[in-house]
Design an enzyme around this catalytic site. Sequence first.
Site, PDB file in Angstrom:
ATOM      1  N   ASP A  53      74.714  -7.722  36.306  1.00  0.00           N
ATOM      2  CA  ASP A  53      74.796  -7.184  34.944  1.00  0.00           C
ATOM      3  C   ASP A  53      73.513  -7.556  34.207  1.00  0.00           C
ATOM      4  O   ASP A  53      73.354  -8.696  33.779  1.00  0.00           O
ATOM      5  CB  ASP A  53      76.037  -7.764  34.244  1.00  0.00           C
ATOM      6  CG  ASP A  53      76.293  -7.121  32.891  1.00  0.00           C
ATOM      7  OD1 ASP A  53      75.601  -6.153  32.540  1.00  0.00           O
ATOM      8  OD2 ASP A  53      77.209  -7.604  32.181  1.00  0.00           O
TER       9      ASP A  53
ATOM     10  N   HIS B 106      79.623 -13.433  28.639  1.00  0.00           N
ATOM     11  CA  HIS B 106      80.936 -13.311  29.275  1.00  0.00           C
ATOM     12  C   HIS B 106      80.807 -13.873  30.673  1.00  0.00           C
ATOM     13  O   HIS B 106      79.707 -13.947  31.228  1.00  0.00           O
ATOM     14  CB  HIS B 106      81.424 -11.853  29.273  1.00  0.00           C
ATOM     15  CG  HIS B 106      80.477 -10.859  29.889  1.00  0.00           C
ATOM     16  ND1 HIS B 106      80.362 -10.686  31.252  1.00  0.00           N
ATOM     17  CD2 HIS B 106      79.589  -9.991  29.325  1.00  0.00           C
ATOM     18  CE1 HIS B 106      79.446  -9.740  31.489  1.00  0.00           C
ATOM     19  NE2 HIS B 106      78.954  -9.310  30.340  1.00  0.00           N
TER      20      HIS B 106
ATOM     21  N   HIS C 141      83.407  -8.354  33.330  1.00  0.00           N
ATOM     22  CA  HIS C 141      83.879  -9.279  32.299  1.00  0.00           C
ATOM     23  C   HIS C 141      84.924 -10.126  33.010  1.00  0.00           C
ATOM     24  O   HIS C 141      86.097  -9.782  33.046  1.00  0.00           O
ATOM     25  CB  HIS C 141      84.444  -8.525  31.097  1.00  0.00           C
ATOM     26  CG  HIS C 141      83.409  -7.659  30.425  1.00  0.00           C
ATOM     27  ND1 HIS C 141      83.708  -6.618  29.603  1.00  0.00           N
ATOM     28  CD2 HIS C 141      82.055  -7.695  30.463  1.00  0.00           C
ATOM     29  CE1 HIS C 141      82.590  -6.044  29.163  1.00  0.00           C
ATOM     30  NE2 HIS C 141      81.586  -6.682  29.682  1.00  0.00           N
TER      31      HIS C 141
ATOM     32  N   GLU D 298      69.483  -9.084  28.799  1.00  0.00           N
ATOM     33  CA  GLU D 298      70.655  -9.717  29.441  1.00  0.00           C
ATOM     34  C   GLU D 298      70.304 -10.249  30.820  1.00  0.00           C
ATOM     35  O   GLU D 298      69.744  -9.541  31.653  1.00  0.00           O
ATOM     36  CB  GLU D 298      71.776  -8.673  29.586  1.00  0.00           C
ATOM     37  CG  GLU D 298      72.971  -9.172  30.384  1.00  0.00           C
ATOM     38  CD  GLU D 298      74.134  -8.189  30.398  1.00  0.00           C
ATOM     39  OE1 GLU D 298      73.897  -6.971  30.308  1.00  0.00           O
ATOM     40  OE2 GLU D 298      75.278  -8.662  30.496  1.00  0.00           O
TER      41      GLU D 298
ATOM     42  N   ASP E 136      94.504  16.911  42.375  1.00  0.00           N
ATOM     43  CA  ASP E 136      94.644  16.162  43.622  1.00  0.00           C
ATOM     44  C   ASP E 136      93.370  15.413  44.012  1.00  0.00           C
ATOM     45  O   ASP E 136      93.167  15.099  45.179  1.00  0.00           O
ATOM     46  CB  ASP E 136      95.060  17.100  44.762  1.00  0.00           C
ATOM     47  CG  ASP E 136      94.025  18.177  45.009  1.00  0.00           C
ATOM     48  OD1 ASP E 136      93.033  18.208  44.265  1.00  0.00           O
ATOM     49  OD2 ASP E 136      94.202  18.973  45.944  1.00  0.00           O
TER      50      ASP E 136
ATOM     51  N   GLU F 225      73.263 -12.439  26.786  1.00  0.00           N
ATOM     52  CA  GLU F 225      72.823 -11.080  26.444  1.00  0.00           C
ATOM     53  C   GLU F 225      72.798 -10.830  24.947  1.00  0.00           C
ATOM     54  O   GLU F 225      73.523  -9.973  24.437  1.00  0.00           O
ATOM     55  CB  GLU F 225      73.729 -10.048  27.122  1.00  0.00           C
ATOM     56  CG  GLU F 225      75.225 -10.276  26.949  1.00  0.00           C
ATOM     57  CD  GLU F 225      76.023  -9.148  27.606  1.00  0.00           C
ATOM     58  OE1 GLU F 225      75.739  -7.983  27.304  1.00  0.00           O
ATOM     59  OE2 GLU F 225      76.924  -9.442  28.405  1.00  0.00           O
TER      60      GLU F 225
ATOM     61  N   TYR G 240      70.856  -4.842  16.659  1.00  0.00           N
ATOM     62  CA  TYR G 240      71.096  -3.403  16.520  1.00  0.00           C
ATOM     63  C   TYR G 240      70.853  -3.022  15.065  1.00  0.00           C
ATOM     64  O   TYR G 240      71.413  -3.648  14.159  1.00  0.00           O
ATOM     65  CB  TYR G 240      72.531  -3.068  16.961  1.00  0.00           C
ATOM     66  CG  TYR G 240      72.802  -3.629  18.343  1.00  0.00           C
ATOM     67  CD1 TYR G 240      72.492  -2.895  19.477  1.00  0.00           C
ATOM     68  CD2 TYR G 240      73.285  -4.930  18.502  1.00  0.00           C
ATOM     69  CE1 TYR G 240      72.682  -3.440  20.746  1.00  0.00           C
ATOM     70  CE2 TYR G 240      73.468  -5.483  19.758  1.00  0.00           C
ATOM     71  CZ  TYR G 240      73.169  -4.728  20.882  1.00  0.00           C
ATOM     72  OH  TYR G 240      73.339  -5.270  22.123  1.00  0.00           O
TER      73      TYR G 240
ATOM     74  N   ARG H 259      68.543  -5.181  23.584  1.00  0.00           N
ATOM     75  CA  ARG H 259      69.376  -6.201  24.236  1.00  0.00           C
ATOM     76  C   ARG H 259      68.625  -6.683  25.470  1.00  0.00           C
ATOM     77  O   ARG H 259      67.994  -5.880  26.169  1.00  0.00           O
ATOM     78  CB  ARG H 259      70.748  -5.620  24.615  1.00  0.00           C
ATOM     79  CG  ARG H 259      71.679  -6.601  25.300  1.00  0.00           C
ATOM     80  CD  ARG H 259      73.160  -6.157  25.286  1.00  0.00           C
ATOM     81  NE  ARG H 259      73.446  -4.957  26.028  1.00  0.00           N
ATOM     82  CZ  ARG H 259      73.792  -3.785  25.505  1.00  0.00           C
ATOM     83  NH1 ARG H 259      73.891  -3.663  24.188  1.00  0.00           N
ATOM     84  NH2 ARG H 259      74.050  -2.736  26.260  1.00  0.00           N
TER      85      ARG H 259
ATOM     86  N   HIS I  22      78.296  -8.125  18.874  1.00  0.00           N
ATOM     87  CA  HIS I  22      78.984  -8.666  20.057  1.00  0.00           C
ATOM     88  C   HIS I  22      78.593 -10.119  20.300  1.00  0.00           C
ATOM     89  O   HIS I  22      77.586 -10.597  19.784  1.00  0.00           O
ATOM     90  CB  HIS I  22      78.699  -7.809  21.299  1.00  0.00           C
ATOM     91  CG  HIS I  22      77.243  -7.767  21.708  1.00  0.00           C
ATOM     92  ND1 HIS I  22      76.635  -8.783  22.407  1.00  0.00           N
ATOM     93  CD2 HIS I  22      76.281  -6.822  21.517  1.00  0.00           C
ATOM     94  CE1 HIS I  22      75.370  -8.463  22.645  1.00  0.00           C
ATOM     95  NE2 HIS I  22      75.125  -7.276  22.097  1.00  0.00           N
TER      96      HIS I  22
ATOM     97  N   HIS J 106      78.353   0.510  24.337  1.00  0.00           N
ATOM     98  CA  HIS J 106      78.683   0.990  25.679  1.00  0.00           C
ATOM     99  C   HIS J 106      78.446   2.504  25.783  1.00  0.00           C
ATOM    100  O   HIS J 106      79.282   3.258  26.259  1.00  0.00           O
ATOM    101  CB  HIS J 106      80.122   0.619  26.067  1.00  0.00           C
ATOM    102  CG  HIS J 106      80.265  -0.826  26.420  1.00  0.00           C
ATOM    103  ND1 HIS J 106      81.469  -1.431  26.702  1.00  0.00           N
ATOM    104  CD2 HIS J 106      79.341  -1.806  26.560  1.00  0.00           C
ATOM    105  CE1 HIS J 106      81.269  -2.713  26.984  1.00  0.00           C
ATOM    106  NE2 HIS J 106      79.987  -2.955  26.892  1.00  0.00           N
TER     107      HIS J 106
ATOM    108  N   ASP K 272      71.254  -0.917  30.650  1.00  0.00           N
ATOM    109  CA  ASP K 272      72.200  -2.001  30.939  1.00  0.00           C
ATOM    110  C   ASP K 272      72.986  -1.556  32.159  1.00  0.00           C
ATOM    111  O   ASP K 272      73.749  -0.588  32.093  1.00  0.00           O
ATOM    112  CB  ASP K 272      73.106  -2.214  29.720  1.00  0.00           C
ATOM    113  CG  ASP K 272      74.141  -3.318  29.923  1.00  0.00           C
ATOM    114  OD1 ASP K 272      74.315  -3.794  31.065  1.00  0.00           O
ATOM    115  OD2 ASP K 272      74.788  -3.688  28.923  1.00  0.00           O
TER     116      ASP K 272
HETATM  117  N1  GLY Z   1      77.483  -3.818  30.425  1.00  0.00           N
HETATM  118  C1  GLY Z   1      78.535  -4.475  29.829  1.00  0.00           C
HETATM  119  C2  GLY Z   1      78.140  -5.789  29.392  1.00  0.00           C
HETATM  120  O1  GLY Z   1      76.973  -6.125  29.412  1.00  0.00           O
HETATM  121  O2  GLY Z   1      78.948  -6.590  29.042  1.00  0.00           O
HETATM  122 MN    MN Z   2      75.455  -5.496  30.636  1.00  0.00          MN
HETATM  123 MN    MN Z   3      77.214  -8.156  30.150  1.00  0.00          MN
END
Ligand code: GLY
Ligand code: MN
Ligand code: MN
Length: 442
Positions: free
Chosen positions: A274, A358, A365, A412, A41, A388, A392, A410, A354, A246, A263
């Site tokens: 982000d 985005h 996203h 971003e 619940d 971003e 890797y 990374r 990747h 992720h 991130d």
């Molecule tokens: N943190 C998810 C992305 O950077 O797209």
């Molecule tokens: Mn991100």
């Molecule tokens: Mn992102």
Amino acid sequence: MTAHVLDAALHAARRARVLSALAPDGVMILPAAPELRVGRDLELRYQPDPDLYYLTGYTEPEAVAVLAPFRTDAPFTLFVRPRDPEREVWTGPRGGTDAALAVFGADEAYPIAELPERLPGIIAEAGTVYFRLGTGRDDVEALVRTSLIRAQRGRQREGRGPRTLVDPGAILDDMRIFKDAHEIELLREAARITMDAFREAAPRIRPGAGEWELEAALDAGFRRRGATGPAFPTIVAAGANATVLHYTDNAAPLEAGQLLLMDAGARYRMYCGDISRTFPISGAFAPAQRDVYDAVLAAHDAAIALVRPGNTVEQVHEAALRVALAALIELGVLRGTVDELLEKKEEYHPFLPHRTSHWLGLDVHDVGDYKTAGEPRRLEPGMVLTVEPGIYLPAAHEAVPTALRGTGIRIEDDVLVTPSGHEVLTAALPTAAADVEAMLRG
Ligand code: GLY
Ligand code: MN
Ligand code: MN
């Protein structure tokens, strides 16, 4: 808490645009996202549905908005949870149908329990139904489905009824991809809160600390500044954990010599920040780490330089990809030339898994097509996207030099397309290696 401030005129103006964009015999049905329950619940904190919010400002669970230009007396109908003094003792005040009319500007408002008796009739009158399948509101989806089937069967006799089911995104995505001044202000604030939280958290990075401590510092930094919380589960990834894109366990200790990839983004009045930054846990990048870091930064800068009206997200991505491929060739991880490798995604994918950007907005996203009619879409003023790039170097890959096995970097930032080029909304948080090292010292 500044979680939700209603600007009713803004949402009304957006609804007016939708009502004029719908087919004259169209009806758009937008259900609120379902509440998520865990265990027996326990209800998780409710996250309103972005499309419904965009058009109504409504933030209570279970609501369903119905927009139908052909219903001239009531083009905007809201079905909402009714007032319930007993439940309100537990979970707080509800607006009910009165607020739906008086505060949210609905032409008609009904308790949600009346949806099954009222919606089929509206659908039967429509020629085109705008409704998204598969969003998790199974009750509304089942009702739309049975209403459609019944109305389509009746079409021959009645001479009217829906023939077409359309994704509401056909109208809404192209509205939401262009941020208005109000949205840009909120994105700016989400970016500012995110940057401040990163700056505040960075001095806690040191050998012996835990990934969880940094997660707590970032999320606390968001909340303290009035954000509703993180826009997505905060990623704090030390060493090889950063090769998991992720990674959200955030359960490992920070070790000397490793890099730490954070991130994270604040959600402020529904809008998302982000940001990714990568820090040397011991305080300074080792020379081999620094080379890869500088390559990612060069990819980031080359990509951002191409953000301007007329260019495409594809071009932004390719700019980053070229720099990253050159770095991987230099490292001996990949063989060949950049031009050859551009055509061999399967070869570089383990290291560059990747894409570079985005859209960013109410969703992290965010909605909006990256291609139109099969062609990469051109950037236009008012669009907001992330840039971003990351490199890797998996721990188990033998092509990776030993010193760099298990490294993920990374960087971003959040970028607004302006008439003359771009504005990096997160530019005040440094990216240069020396500045990132300085951030650790506070
Ligand atoms: N943190 C998810 C992305 O950077 O797209
Ligand atoms: Mn991100
Ligand atoms: Mn992102």
